[in-house]
Design a protein around this motif. Structure first.
Motif, mmCIF file in Angstrom:
data_model
loop_
_atom_site.group_PDB
_atom_site.id
_atom_site.type_symbol
_atom_site.label_atom_id
_atom_site.label_comp_id
_atom_site.label_asym_id
_atom_site.label_seq_id
_atom_site.Cartn_x
_atom_site.Cartn_y
_atom_site.Cartn_z
ATOM 1 N N LEU B 24 48.152 48.483 -37.779
ATOM 2 C CA LEU B 24 49.374 47.879 -37.242
ATOM 3 C C LEU B 24 49.082 47.150 -35.939
ATOM 4 O O LEU B 24 49.544 46.033 -35.714
ATOM 5 N N LEU B 27 47.277 43.872 -36.620
ATOM 6 C CA LEU B 27 48.159 42.849 -37.201
ATOM 7 C C LEU B 27 49.183 42.359 -36.190
ATOM 8 O O LEU B 27 49.679 41.238 -36.277
ATOM 9 N N GLN B 28 49.486 43.215 -35.240
ATOM 10 C CA GLN B 28 50.401 42.822 -34.181
ATOM 11 C C GLN B 28 49.806 41.700 -33.345
ATOM 12 O O GLN B 28 50.493 40.751 -32.980
ATOM 13 N N GLY B 31 48.213 38.273 -36.593
ATOM 14 C CA GLY B 31 48.967 38.365 -37.836
ATOM 15 C C GLY B 31 48.312 37.653 -38.996
ATOM 16 O O GLY B 31 48.700 37.845 -40.146
ATOM 17 N N ARG B 32 47.314 36.830 -38.715
ATOM 18 C CA ARG B 32 46.703 36.054 -39.799
ATOM 19 C C ARG B 32 45.317 36.555 -40.183
ATOM 20 O O ARG B 32 44.621 35.901 -40.955
ATOM 21 N N ILE B 33 44.940 37.701 -39.670
ATOM 22 C CA ILE B 33 43.627 38.247 -40.015
ATOM 23 C C ILE B 33 43.582 38.541 -41.517
ATOM 24 O O ILE B 33 44.578 38.935 -42.112
ATOM 25 N N SER B 34 42.424 38.318 -42.106
ATOM 26 C CA SER B 34 42.287 38.584 -43.542
ATOM 27 C C SER B 34 42.101 40.084 -43.767
ATOM 28 O O SER B 34 41.699 40.812 -42.873
ATOM 29 N N ASN B 35 42.382 40.489 -44.967
ATOM 30 C CA ASN B 35 42.229 41.898 -45.298
ATOM 31 C C ASN B 35 40.785 42.354 -45.095
ATOM 32 O O ASN B 35 40.536 43.464 -44.641
ATOM 33 N N GLY B 64 57.724 41.676 -40.902
ATOM 34 C CA GLY B 64 57.363 40.320 -41.294
ATOM 35 C C GLY B 64 56.203 39.800 -40.475
ATOM 36 O O GLY B 64 55.751 40.462 -39.532
ATOM 37 N N TYR B 65 55.720 38.659 -40.879
ATOM 38 C CA TYR B 65 54.640 37.989 -40.151
ATOM 39 C C TYR B 65 55.149 36.645 -39.673
ATOM 40 O O TYR B 65 55.741 35.897 -40.444
ATOM 41 N N HIS B 66 54.902 36.341 -38.436
ATOM 42 C CA HIS B 66 55.494 35.131 -37.875
ATOM 43 C C HIS B 66 54.554 34.432 -36.910
ATOM 44 O O HIS B 66 53.829 35.093 -36.164
ATOM 45 N N ALA B 67 54.608 33.098 -36.944
ATOM 46 C CA ALA B 67 53.988 32.338 -35.870
ATOM 47 C C ALA B 67 54.962 32.379 -34.694
ATOM 48 O O ALA B 67 56.156 32.192 -34.871
ATOM 49 N N ARG B 68 54.441 32.679 -33.525
ATOM 50 C CA ARG B 68 55.295 32.663 -32.351
ATOM 51 C C ARG B 68 55.176 31.301 -31.687
ATOM 52 O O ARG B 68 54.104 30.894 -31.280
#
Lengths: 170, 170
Positions: B24, B27-28, B31-35, B64-68
């Motif tokens: 978490l 990803l915080q 947010g765009r890191i690959s698995n 959710g995942y967002h561009a800030r």
DNA sequence: CGTGAAAGGGTTCACTC
DNA sequence: GAGTGAACCCTTTCACG
């Protein structure tokens, strides 16, 4: 009370065309979309889309990509809005306060304000007891604080993950 | 002034182990890191990491995942904190107000509050003139509003992209 | 800005421990 | 629950039109 400048920096803002805005809007709502899908969504070829995204990222419009987590699911079920006044507004006073407040992880946002109070903070806590602890050990202990006024959020009515872009597109 | 429940829903929060929290947290901030990279970062195989992420996403911790985006770069250079009181606290009154406020794209967050005012809003505008327009055409026009108190942010001191998790890990 | 192809990675199984 | 390996799909990124 403060009476200072209203704008900290002259951040020049670029001009974005419809496709740029579509890209930004899409990434705003789906930060993990692939370049290929993004390209299709905005009606561009993958290569063109990738080039644009590069430019957008380098321009600073995109501050980062983040997973948005649920405070509630993490156990932070209360939000408080805290208004704080300091004993003076010397640069040193502000800086010391700000350095200290940065260290408190419960504080999600903090603004230096014009008006009756010097700062407005948005903080999350687990419950009232947790808030009491925070108030005692953190807020009251921040340097130069002379006045604290807390109120609690009963409910989130709006919590947009992002900023202003929709306004352009409305 | 309101005197209602303090917790809207009983959102049960799961228990997360160290690896979940690492996922978490990662990803915080990205947010765009690959698995695959995420797996390596948290010391897991890709498949195990993917399985956990699935569970986390379904659990609702990840909203959710967002561009800030940068308000500033988009031309929204002022933030205002607006306190609003309504003429009454009947459910219908609140609902009507809230439905109307949702339609204003400048409002980035809105909380129903305990305390002196009924609502606190965080709004962005381009400049003072834009604020004036907003105040006249939107805020004053919201249903049941009897009192408005605005103050302006001179500077962002803290603006964390996300919520509470760091607290667990501090 | 689009196309197309090459190269490299990523995801996701079934299977095993 | 976690790791392995392999198949398959997808993505990115060139050079070029």
């Amino acid at each position: 009370m403060l009476r200072t400048w209203l704008f900290s920096k002259n951040v020049r803002h670029m001009v974005f065309d419809a496709i740029d805005r579509a890209i930004l809007k899409r990434l705003q709502s789906d930060g993990r979309i692939s370049n290929a899908n993004l390209a299709e969504a905005v009606g561009l070829s993958p290569s063109a889309c990738s080039r644009r995204l590069d430019i957008l990222e380098k321009s600073g419009v995109i501050r980062g990509y983040h997973a948005r987590l649920s405070d509630k699911a993490l156990g932070y079920r209360m939000t408080a809005i805290v208004h704080i006044s300091l004993s003076g507004q010397f640069a040193k006073t502000l800086t010391e306060f700000e350095k200290a407040v940065q260290r408190c992880p419960n504080v999600l946002s903090c603004y230096l304000m014009s008006g009756e109070y010097d700062y407005v903070l948005r903080v999350v806590v687990k419950d009232l007891e947790d808030y009491e602890r925070l108030h005692r050990d953190w807020l009251s202990a921040l340097p130069h604080v002379v006045r604290i006024n807390s109120s609690f959020a009963l409910r989130d009515v709006i919590d947009r993950p992002n900023t202003g872009l929709d306004i352009n597109l409305a």
